[in-house]
Design a protein around this motif. Structure first.
Motif, PDB file in Angstrom:
ATOM      1  N   ASP A 135       2.223   1.706  -3.315  1.00 52.01           N
ATOM      2  CA  ASP A 135       1.087   2.060  -4.583  1.00 52.01           C
ATOM      3  C   ASP A 135       1.028   3.710  -4.295  1.00 52.01           C
ATOM      4  O   ASP A 135       0.978   4.299  -5.227  1.00 52.01           O
ATOM      5  CB  ASP A 135       0.000   1.655  -4.142  1.00 52.01           C
ATOM      6  N   ARG A 177       0.704  -1.158   0.051  1.00 47.24           N
ATOM      7  CA  ARG A 177      -0.202   0.116   0.146  1.00 47.24           C
ATOM      8  C   ARG A 177       0.860   1.257  -0.074  1.00 47.24           C
ATOM      9  O   ARG A 177       0.583   2.092  -0.725  1.00 47.24           O
ATOM     10  CB  ARG A 177      -1.026   0.081   1.049  1.00 47.24           C
ATOM     11  N   ARG A 208      -5.209  -5.488  -5.585  1.00 47.05           N
ATOM     12  CA  ARG A 208      -5.135  -6.163  -4.200  1.00 47.05           C
ATOM     13  C   ARG A 208      -6.441  -6.895  -3.863  1.00 47.05           C
ATOM     14  O   ARG A 208      -6.531  -7.401  -2.842  1.00 47.05           O
ATOM     15  CB  ARG A 208      -5.012  -5.032  -3.022  1.00 47.05           C
TER      16      ARG A 208
END
Length: 151
Positions: A63, A60, A76
């Motif tokens: 990203d 995360r 995901r």
């Protein structure tokens, strides 16, 4: 606890043929317990389902950091973090193409070993610069996923 080891990409792997040029490659393997499944799709699920929480947080963060640069982020919602590109009876290849680099990863099993291999083709300086700090995390992530799946 399963012990991961650095190995060559399996000789019968389809992975090296997936990119026209390979600028980086690695492969890690674990020995599977006797009687383990030889289905690579099952191993994909085991690798990425219930993985250590630090991996999800790291992905995360990755990203969030690359999104402003217009780089692709992972999906995901599926078992594999990137689109599946090819499935054989011994191997699943997934990956993506982007403007800075293309990568492919493979989950390969021969019934006694589970091997995760990665190949990367850089397109420009951004790809090389991006991968430099990612590389140590990549190694730790793959080793952790293999230990998790084989335990």
């Amino acid at each position: 606890m399963a012990i991961t080891r650095v190995v060559p990409v399996p000789a019968d792997s389809v992975l090296p043929a997936q990119l026209p040029r390979i600028d980086y490659r690695d492969a890690y393997a674990v020995t599977l317990p006797p009687g383990s499944s030889a289905d690579p799709e099952e191993w994909i699920r085991r690798l990425f389902t219930g993985a250590p929480s630090w991996i999800g947080r790291l992905m995360r963060l990755r990203d969030a950091l690359v999104r402003p640069f217009g780089l692709r982020t992972g999906d995901r919602r599926s078992a594999a973090p990137f689109p599946t590109l090819l499935v054989t009876d011994r191997e699943v290849v997934f990956g993506t193409d982007d403007r800075h680099l293309d990568f492919r990863a493979s989950v390969h099993t021969d019934g006694s070993d589970l091997t995760v291999s990665t190949v990367v083709q850089f397109h420009n300086a951004l790809g090389r610069a991006y991968f430099r700090p990612v590389r140590p995390f990549h190694h730790a992530l793959i080793r952790s996923l293999l230990r998790h799946a084989a335990s």
